[in-house]
Motif scaffolding. Structure first.
Motif, short mmCIF file in Angstrom:
data_model
loop_
_atom_site.label_atom_id
_atom_site.label_comp_id
_atom_site.label_asym_id
_atom_site.label_seq_id
_atom_site.Cartn_x
_atom_site.Cartn_y
_atom_site.Cartn_z
N GLY A 204 13.57 -17.20 3.44
CA GLY A 204 14.45 -16.07 3.62
C GLY A 204 14.03 -15.82 4.62
N GLY A 205 14.72 -15.64 5.99
CA GLY A 205 13.72 -14.74 7.44
C GLY A 205 13.19 -16.29 8.17
N GLY A 206 11.71 -16.79 8.33
CA GLY A 206 11.50 -17.75 8.95
C GLY A 206 9.94 -18.06 9.30
N VAL A 207 9.34 -19.09 9.71
CA VAL A 207 7.94 -19.88 9.48
C VAL A 207 7.86 -19.85 10.95
CG1 VAL A 207 7.89 -19.24 7.29
CG2 VAL A 207 8.15 -21.84 8.11
N GLU A 208 6.77 -20.06 11.67
CA GLU A 208 6.50 -20.75 12.53
C GLU A 208 4.82 -21.10 12.73
OE1 GLU A 208 5.49 -19.82 17.86
OE2 GLU A 208 6.54 -18.42 16.43
N SER A 209 4.41 -22.19 12.95
CA SER A 209 3.82 -23.26 12.08
C SER A 209 2.47 -24.10 13.51
CB SER A 209 3.91 -24.54 11.33
OG SER A 209 4.34 -24.06 9.83
N ALA A 210 1.96 -23.59 12.97
CA ALA A 210 1.36 -24.33 14.18
C ALA A 210 -0.18 -25.50 13.04
CB ALA A 210 -0.43 -23.45 14.85
N VAL A 211 0.78 -26.61 13.13
CA VAL A 211 -0.49 -27.61 12.25
C VAL A 211 -1.50 -27.99 13.09
CG1 VAL A 211 -0.15 -29.76 10.72
CG2 VAL A 211 1.22 -28.34 10.81
N THR A 212 -2.92 -28.33 11.85
CA THR A 212 -4.00 -29.00 12.69
C THR A 212 -3.65 -30.74 13.28
OG1 THR A 212 -5.26 -29.23 10.37
CG2 THR A 212 -5.46 -26.47 12.04
N PRO A 213 -3.90 -31.28 14.07
CA PRO A 213 -4.34 -32.44 15.46
C PRO A 213 -4.60 -33.23 14.18
CG PRO A 213 -5.18 -31.05 16.78
CD PRO A 213 -4.69 -29.59 15.46
N ARG A 214 -5.93 -32.64 13.35
CA ARG A 214 -6.18 -33.47 12.50
C ARG A 214 -6.31 -34.81 12.16
NH1 ARG A 214 -9.63 -29.04 9.21
NH2 ARG A 214 -10.78 -27.87 11.03
N PRO A 215 -7.06 -35.74 11.87
CA PRO A 215 -5.73 -37.70 11.74
C PRO A 215 -6.12 -37.87 10.22
CG PRO A 215 -8.18 -37.42 12.74
CD PRO A 215 -7.71 -36.57 13.39
N ALA A 216 -5.24 -37.44 9.37
CA ALA A 216 -5.14 -37.55 7.72
C ALA A 216 -3.71 -37.63 7.22
CB ALA A 216 -4.89 -35.66 7.24
N GLN A 217 -3.57 -39.65 7.58
CA GLN A 217 -2.53 -40.15 7.34
C GLN A 217 -2.05 -39.68 5.95
OE1 GLN A 217 -3.34 -44.72 7.59
NE2 GLN A 217 -3.90 -44.11 9.52
N ASP A 218 -2.06 -38.93 5.10
CA ASP A 218 -1.65 -38.55 2.99
C ASP A 218 -2.05 -37.30 3.36
OD1 ASP A 218 -4.62 -38.18 3.10
OD2 ASP A 218 -5.20 -39.59 1.51
N ARG A 219 -2.22 -36.41 4.49
CA ARG A 219 -1.83 -35.50 4.75
C ARG A 219 -0.78 -35.23 4.41
NH1 ARG A 219 -4.09 -31.05 9.35
NH2 ARG A 219 -2.37 -32.81 10.05
N ARG A 220 0.07 -33.99 3.79
CA ARG A 220 1.45 -33.69 3.51
C ARG A 220 1.31 -31.37 3.67
NH1 ARG A 220 3.63 -34.45 -1.94
NH2 ARG A 220 3.67 -36.77 -1.24
N PHE A 221 2.28 -31.27 4.66
CA PHE A 221 2.67 -29.43 5.17
C PHE A 221 3.90 -29.51 4.89
CE2 PHE A 221 3.57 -27.15 8.15
CZ PHE A 221 3.30 -25.95 7.21
N GLU A 222 4.55 -28.94 3.99
CA GLU A 222 6.27 -28.64 3.56
C GLU A 222 6.54 -27.71 3.63
OE1 GLU A 222 7.16 -33.45 1.45
OE2 GLU A 222 7.30 -31.02 0.42
N VAL A 223 7.38 -27.12 4.13
CA VAL A 223 8.25 -26.32 3.89
C VAL A 223 9.82 -26.20 3.63
CG1 VAL A 223 8.65 -24.29 5.29
CG2 VAL A 223 6.87 -25.40 6.09
#
Length: 599
Positions: A204-223
């Motif tokens: 419920g509610g919400g999130v605001e995300s500032a994802v770092t621009p570091r190159p990482a092809q296999d990085r995952r960030f899921e919401v």
């Protein structure tokens, strides 16, 4: 090697961006981009959320795929991903490897997410009522100290006037908005030095995300939300879960691909969002058309400083198409430390300042469109200066009149304050103060020498910290005042008294101007400390038959229509005759010596 499966089939089965969900669990949307995603969950997680401590009904966290390269071994891969070479047997069994010494290059192995080393999230900022539900179901208030850690599985329940910002292991900043319920479903890393794998679940509610621009092809960030999946890399975006179950995604920077979760990973996206675009996904799974976000409101006319105690009151020009306005006040430019986050139906805002220290703040205002998407942010830096609090006005009353000969401006004392400053000016902007009295030990300023006229005055408190410069607080709101001359006392040379021989008793009258009132005092001695008569009169005349025969002294004070008072006049003598007199003018008395009165 992986039997009965070609390298191409294995790669498709374990594609890095493939999202799986338990059988029978509908997922409304998947937004994919470069391996970072907001993923879906079952419909049981409506905006109201579940009871604290119950397991989340989100889709299973995706395993990590690895394409076999020449020289790879199960033992080496176990050390690389899990940090423990001893788990190679688990990898072999899971992937049905017949000969662990002969891995086929190009084939894909599944690395269970449960084998990856755990990470944690650090609290970057927290304020207000925030609770954390631990993985074991226990609930306690959040440790708001910066740097305190939250483990995988922890669940944040944020109050309607609270806010939390988290820093993930890869530097990504997550701001959890007020009235939100968010769980850290997965905090893992691909080996001790590999890329971070983070999954959040929004109930419920919400999130605001500032994802770092570091190159990482296999990085995952899921919401993950109950109705949508969004995937972004190197971007700033926000996701809100409306009470209706709709998921609203907007992009401030970067790009987001929107795709139904049932579509194949290779299928083209249903919608592609770039900077300044948003999309709504209905609770039933229908993906709306991308639309442009509302432009940033114009904040150029906002003041640079707020000195009003109690509230930050601001107004911006109406934004066409906005049905509401999202206002945030933060301690920093990236809004990580947000101290106020409220919505308003009109472009006039009043945010309470209770509990906020003086200082510089970052103000962000967004328009919200007809489907609930928050637009681009207008930003403005404002300084709040409300301490020490200004004194309260004591006298004169608002718009009252003060004597320029002996009047003064007075205000109340303030605890903890060592001095005061009072200004008087002809205009409410105080461009050229007539009086600017500083360092006043008491909150009062005389008006001697000020010309007649209409003015404004204001007062401020001043602290004098030991070893530091004076700290002046804001001025109180200007208050109107009229400065006038005192009225003159009556001309006692024109005072007339009835002849005591012609008319018994005391009868006085004198000249006056229209609207004047008077205060009259009569004394039998030269000392008026205990007058026989002390009366306020509406007319320039006074009579009395109660005074015994004799000689008295009288003095009179003029009271103007504006309330100002003159000094008392110079005392004059007058005589009161007996009610009944003899032919020679002497009083006729009774047997006890008292003057006879007329019947």
């Amino acid at each position: 090697m992986i039997p009965n499966r070609s390298p191409h089939q294995a790669a498709a089965a374990f594609h890095p961006t493939a999202t799986t969900a338990p059988t029978g669990m509908p997922c409304a949307l998947r937004l994919l981009c470069s391996g970072i995603a907001l993923a879906c969950a079952g419909p049981a997680l409506a905006a109201a959320g579940q009871e604290a401590g119950t397991p989340a009904s989100f889709a299973d966290v995706q395993d990590v795929p690895h394409t076999i390269r020449p020289g790879d071994t199960l033992e080496g891969l176990a050390r690389r991903y899990a940090g423990d070479r001893r788990v190679w047997t688990q990898l072999g069994k899971l992937n049905q490897v017949r000969d662990p010494r002969r891995l086929q290059p190009g084939a894909v192995l599944r690395i269970p997410a449960s084998l990856l080393p755990r990470e944690s999230a650090d609290v970057a900022f927290a304020q207000g009522d925030v609770s954390v539900v631990q993985p074991d179901g226990s609930k306690r208030p959040l440790d708001a100290a910066p740097g305190s850690r939250l483990p995988e599985g922890a669940r944040l329940q944020v109050g309607p006037a609270a806010a939390v910002s988290l820093r993930l292991a890869d530097g990504t900043l997550i701001r959890v908005r007020p009235a939100s319920d968010v769980q850290l479903l997965q905090l893992r890393r691909r080996g001790s030095a590999g890329s971070v794998q983070s999954v959040l679940g929004v109930r419920g509610g919400g999130v605001e995300s500032a994802v770092t621009p570091r190159p990482a092809q296999d990085r995952r960030f899921e919401v993950r939300t109950p109705t949508a999946t969004t995937s972004v890399r190197g971007t700033h975006f926000r996701v809100d879960l409306a009470p209706s179950g709709d998921t609203l995604t907007s992009v401030d920077d970067g790009s987001v691909a929107v795709q139904p979760p049932s579509a194949a990973a290779s299928a083209p996206p249903a919608a592609l969002l770039t900077h300044g675009q948003g999309v709504a996904v209905a609770a039933g799974g229908q993906v709306g058309a991308p639309r442009a976000l509302l432009p940033a409101p114009d904040l150029s006319a906002l003041p640079d400083i707020n000195e009003e105690v109690g509230a930050l009151r601001l107004g911006v020009p109406p934004l066409p198409g906005a049905r509401a306005y999202q206002v945030e006040v933060a301690l920093d430019a990236d809004l990580a430390r947000t101290v106020r986050d409220q919505s308003f139906a009109e472009p006039n805002f009043s945010l309470p300042l209770a509990g906020l220290a003086d200082g510089r703040y970052r103000l962000s205002v967004r328009g919200v469109d007809d489907i609930g998407l928050a637009g681009l942010a207008g930003v403005h830096t404002i300084t709040v200066k409300t301490q020490p609090e200004p004194p309260l006005y004591q006298r004169p009353a608002p718009g009252g009149t003060v004597s320029r000969q002996r009047g003064e401006l007075r205000c109340t004392a303030v605890d903890g304050v060592q001095a005061y400053r009072i200004q008087l000016a002809a205009d409410a902007a105080f461009t050229q103060p007539v009086i600017d009295a500083t360092g006043l030990a008491e909150c009062r300023a005389p008006l001697t020498g000020v010309a007649r006229g209409r003015y404004f005055w204001r007062a401020a408190s001043v602290r004098r910290p030991a070893g530091g410069p004076p700290d002046q607080g804001p001025f109180a709101r200007p208050q109107a005042v009229v400065v006038e001359d005192d009225p003159r006392p009556p001309e006692m040379g024109a005072l007339q008294s009835a002849d005591a021989e012609d008319e018994p008793g005391a009868h006085l009258h004198w000249s006056a101007e229209p609207g004047q009132r008077f205060r009259l005092q009569v004394s039998a001695t030269t000392d008026f400390s205990r007058p026989l008569v002390d009366a306020e009169l509406a007319e320039p005349a006074w009579s009395s038959t109660d005074l015994p025969p004799g000689t008295y002294r009288v003095r009179i004070q003029t009271i103007a229509s504006n309330g100002l008072q003159s000094d008392f006049s110079v005392p004059r003598s007058f005589r009161v005759g007996a009610p009944i007199q003899s032919g020679s003018g002497l009083p006729v008395t009774s047997s006890d010596g008292q003057p006879l009165a007329r019947p």
